[in-house]
Design a protein around this motif. Sequence first.
Motif, PDB file in Angstrom:
ATOM      1  N   ALA A  96       2.374   1.745  -3.413  1.00  0.00           N
ATOM      2  CA  ALA A  96       1.339   2.168  -4.367  1.00  0.00           C
ATOM      3  C   ALA A  96       1.014   3.643  -4.214  1.00  0.00           C
ATOM      4  O   ALA A  96       0.737   4.335  -5.193  1.00  0.00           O
ATOM      5  N   GLN A  97       1.068   4.133  -2.981  1.00  0.00           N
ATOM      6  CA  GLN A  97       0.723   5.527  -2.708  1.00  0.00           C
ATOM      7  C   GLN A  97       1.948   6.435  -2.619  1.00  0.00           C
ATOM      8  O   GLN A  97       1.824   7.614  -2.298  1.00  0.00           O
TER       9      GLN A  97
ATOM     10  N   SER B 109      -2.826   4.284  -8.619  1.00  0.00           N
ATOM     11  CA  SER B 109      -2.026   3.738  -7.519  1.00  0.00           C
ATOM     12  C   SER B 109      -1.686   2.272  -7.765  1.00  0.00           C
ATOM     13  O   SER B 109      -0.570   1.831  -7.462  1.00  0.00           O
TER      14      SER B 109
ATOM     15  N   THR C 278       1.111   2.139 -10.097  1.00  0.00           N
ATOM     16  CA  THR C 278       2.336   2.505  -9.379  1.00  0.00           C
ATOM     17  C   THR C 278       2.868   1.305  -8.602  1.00  0.00           C
ATOM     18  O   THR C 278       4.071   1.043  -8.605  1.00  0.00           O
TER      19      THR C 278
ATOM     20  N   LEU D 156      -7.594   0.950  -3.678  1.00  0.00           N
ATOM     21  CA  LEU D 156      -6.891   2.074  -4.310  1.00  0.00           C
ATOM     22  C   LEU D 156      -7.351   2.268  -5.743  1.00  0.00           C
ATOM     23  O   LEU D 156      -7.865   1.349  -6.387  1.00  0.00           O
TER      24      LEU D 156
ATOM     25  N   ARG E 235       0.828  -1.215   0.000  1.00  0.00           N
ATOM     26  CA  ARG E 235       0.000   0.000   0.000  1.00  0.00           C
ATOM     27  C   ARG E 235       0.860   1.262   0.000  1.00  0.00           C
ATOM     28  O   ARG E 235       0.596   2.205  -0.748  1.00  0.00           O
TER      29      ARG E 235
ATOM     30  N   TRP F 268      -4.372  -3.284  -0.795  1.00  0.00           N
ATOM     31  CA  TRP F 268      -4.316  -2.264  -1.845  1.00  0.00           C
ATOM     32  C   TRP F 268      -5.589  -2.229  -2.680  1.00  0.00           C
ATOM     33  O   TRP F 268      -5.758  -1.401  -3.552  1.00  0.00           O
TER      34      TRP F 268
END
Length: 137
Positions: free
Chosen positions: A90-91, A110, A113, A106, A87, A103
């Motif tokens: 991703a952020q 994200s 990512t 999201l 997470r 995750w």
Amino acid sequence: MPFEPKHKVELDPPKDDVISQDYLSKCDGSNAEYPTYVAIKVCHDIPDCQPAGILTEGKGTVFDVSGNKSYGPEGGYKVFAGKDASRALAQSSLKPEDCRPDWQDLDDTSKKTLNDWYTYFSKRYNIKGKVEGATNT
């Protein structure tokens, strides 16, 4: 090619050992008796977002980042060590509370990512296994 390291990295064949949450938590870079690990998941639920060259299913894949001081006790990325940091990656977050495996809620940006980070790690660090019980759902 995107995500390629500046210098060629010779990686070992990926392992698929099962790594317990307890052991992973000890691999946080604070104890020289243990390697330094970061676990990352892959999201398969967005179109055209499969990371290039995935050698495992991406369910809590554990990367050995021991050789990179950035993940050590004084490093800028120490927050990721010893955890599934999906997470947070991703952020693009360095907050400890974001270093967790979930995750699914999201947005697609994200999630992409997160997959980009998985690709980045897979080209630089040896895969040591998967987190015990990890799923991508």
